[in-house]
Design a protein around this motif. Structure first.
Motif, PDB file in Angstrom:
ATOM      1  N   ASN A  71       0.836  -1.194   0.000  1.00  0.00           N
ATOM      2  CA  ASN A  71       0.000   0.000   0.000  1.00  0.00           C
ATOM      3  C   ASN A  71       0.875   1.249   0.000  1.00  0.00           C
ATOM      4  N   TRP A  72       0.824   2.002  -1.105  1.00  0.00           N
ATOM      5  CA  TRP A  72       1.594   3.239  -1.229  1.00  0.00           C
ATOM      6  C   TRP A  72       0.757   4.440  -0.817  1.00  0.00           C
ATOM      7  N   ALA A  73      -0.508   4.247  -0.462  1.00  0.00           N
ATOM      8  CA  ALA A  73      -1.413   5.360  -0.174  1.00  0.00           C
ATOM      9  C   ALA A  73      -1.660   5.526   1.319  1.00  0.00           C
ATOM     10  N   VAL A  74      -0.600   5.513   2.108  1.00  0.00           N
ATOM     11  CA  VAL A  74      -0.733   5.724   3.547  1.00  0.00           C
ATOM     12  C   VAL A  74      -0.621   7.227   3.802  1.00  0.00           C
ATOM     13  N   PHE A  75      -1.646   7.790   4.446  1.00  0.00           N
ATOM     14  CA  PHE A  75      -1.726   9.238   4.641  1.00  0.00           C
ATOM     15  C   PHE A  75      -1.208   9.666   5.998  1.00  0.00           C
ATOM     16  N   ASP A  76      -0.731  10.914   6.044  1.00  0.00           N
ATOM     17  CA  ASP A  76      -0.369  11.590   7.291  1.00  0.00           C
ATOM     18  C   ASP A  76      -1.451  12.648   7.508  1.00  0.00           C
ATOM     19  N   LYS A  77      -2.332  12.413   8.467  1.00  0.00           N
ATOM     20  CA  LYS A  77      -3.475  13.313   8.638  1.00  0.00           C
ATOM     21  C   LYS A  77      -3.069  14.723   9.061  1.00  0.00           C
ATOM     22  N   ALA A  78      -1.831  14.900   9.521  1.00  0.00           N
ATOM     23  CA  ALA A  78      -1.359  16.226   9.925  1.00  0.00           C
ATOM     24  C   ALA A  78      -0.795  17.017   8.731  1.00  0.00           C
ATOM     25  N   ASN A  79      -0.568  16.348   7.603  1.00  0.00           N
ATOM     26  CA  ASN A  79       0.006  17.009   6.431  1.00  0.00           C
ATOM     27  C   ASN A  79      -1.108  17.628   5.589  1.00  0.00           C
ATOM     28  N   PRO A  80      -1.129  18.971   5.428  1.00  0.00           N
ATOM     29  CA  PRO A  80      -2.205  19.615   4.670  1.00  0.00           C
ATOM     30  C   PRO A  80      -2.249  19.194   3.197  1.00  0.00           C
ATOM     31  N   LYS A  81      -1.108  18.868   2.621  1.00  0.00           N
ATOM     32  CA  LYS A  81      -1.098  18.429   1.209  1.00  0.00           C
ATOM     33  C   LYS A  81      -1.757  17.054   1.078  1.00  0.00           C
ATOM     34  N   LYS A  83      -4.238  16.131   2.900  1.00  0.00           N
ATOM     35  CA  LYS A  83      -5.673  16.426   2.991  1.00  0.00           C
ATOM     36  C   LYS A  83      -6.212  16.890   1.642  1.00  0.00           C
ATOM     37  N   VAL A  84      -5.416  17.648   0.895  1.00  0.00           N
ATOM     38  CA  VAL A  84      -5.817  18.088  -0.447  1.00  0.00           C
ATOM     39  C   VAL A  84      -5.980  16.870  -1.352  1.00  0.00           C
ATOM     40  N   LEU A  88      -9.252  15.576  -3.376  1.00  0.00           N
ATOM     41  CA  LEU A  88      -9.249  15.310  -4.823  1.00  0.00           C
ATOM     42  C   LEU A  88      -9.784  13.910  -5.126  1.00  0.00           C
ATOM     43  N   LEU A  89      -9.507  12.939  -4.253  1.00  0.00           N
ATOM     44  CA  LEU A  89     -10.028  11.588  -4.465  1.00  0.00           C
ATOM     45  C   LEU A  89     -11.553  11.594  -4.462  1.00  0.00           C
ATOM     46  N   TYR A  90     -12.154  12.366  -3.545  1.00  0.00           N
ATOM     47  CA  TYR A  90     -13.612  12.486  -3.530  1.00  0.00           C
ATOM     48  C   TYR A  90     -14.099  13.169  -4.805  1.00  0.00           C
ATOM     49  N   GLU A 103     -19.240   6.531   2.167  1.00  0.00           N
ATOM     50  CA  GLU A 103     -18.213   6.230   1.184  1.00  0.00           C
ATOM     51  C   GLU A 103     -16.893   6.826   1.653  1.00  0.00           C
ATOM     52  N   VAL A 104     -15.823   6.149   1.273  1.00  0.00           N
ATOM     53  CA  VAL A 104     -14.480   6.567   1.679  1.00  0.00           C
ATOM     54  C   VAL A 104     -13.576   6.547   0.449  1.00  0.00           C
ATOM     55  N   PRO A 105     -12.471   7.305   0.478  1.00  0.00           N
ATOM     56  CA  PRO A 105     -11.552   7.273  -0.663  1.00  0.00           C
ATOM     57  C   PRO A 105     -11.049   5.853  -0.923  1.00  0.00           C
ATOM     58  N   ASP A 106     -10.916   5.514  -2.209  1.00  0.00           N
ATOM     59  CA  ASP A 106     -10.435   4.191  -2.612  1.00  0.00           C
ATOM     60  C   ASP A 106      -8.898   4.224  -2.617  1.00  0.00           C
ATOM     61  N   LEU A 107      -8.318   3.878  -1.475  1.00  0.00           N
ATOM     62  CA  LEU A 107      -6.871   3.951  -1.325  1.00  0.00           C
ATOM     63  C   LEU A 107      -6.151   2.876  -2.129  1.00  0.00           C
TER      64      LEU A 107
END
Length: 149
Positions: A71-81, A83-84, A88-90, A103-107
């Motif tokens: 999984n390359w789509a691990v997010f850092d919820k503190a990073n504003p980019k 969040k952008v 965009l996924l939505y 519904e949730v983003p398709d990671l």
């Protein structure tokens, strides 16, 4: 699974492996030894269905359909980019249903995109530098614009 419960190799698999070996017995023997880990084992009839699939995928350079990918789509919820990118996924409608959240983003789809040739930066999301994240955001924004032309 014990050896007695595993499915035996099929006639089709035997034919395909031999075809992929250009009917060279020595080459076939090496594949059987490789998959079994036994230098004394050379018969295709001695391997299992799953081992035959492993050989065929190695011969053709394809990946088994059920093989898990990283999984390359691990997010850092503190990073504003990051969040952008989620936003965009939505907007791109890269979402999947969720019982809890609707519904949730398709990671999985984002991860596959990041690993593909279409990605402007072939890196894990968490490993990207700010400029690389900007490139990704620009690419995803382009997909959004294309979707809503």
């Amino acid at each position: 699974m014990t050896a007695t419960l595993e499915k035996p190799i099929t006639a089709f698999q035997i034919k395909r492996i031999m075809q992929n070996c250009s009917y060279q017995v020595e080459t076939k023997n090496e594949w059987v030894q490789w998959v079994t880990g036994d230098v004394n084992c050379t018969s295709l009839k001695s391997i299992t269905h799953d081992q035959a699939i492993k050989i065929m995928h190695a011969q053709t350079g394809t990946k088994p359909l059920n093989e898990p990918t990283e999984n390359w789509a691990v997010f850092d919820k503190a990073n504003p980019k990051h969040k952008v990118i989620l936003s965009l996924l939505y907007q791109m409608q890269w979402v999947k249903p969720s019982e809890k959240w609707g519904e949730v983003p398709d990671l999985d789809r984002l991860s596959a995109f990041l690993q593909s040739e279409k990605s402007p930066v072939k890196k894990k999301l968490k490993d990207m530098e700010p400029l690389e994240l900007e490139k990704l955001i620009k690419a995803l924004s382009g997909i959004v614009k294309h979707r809503y032309k």
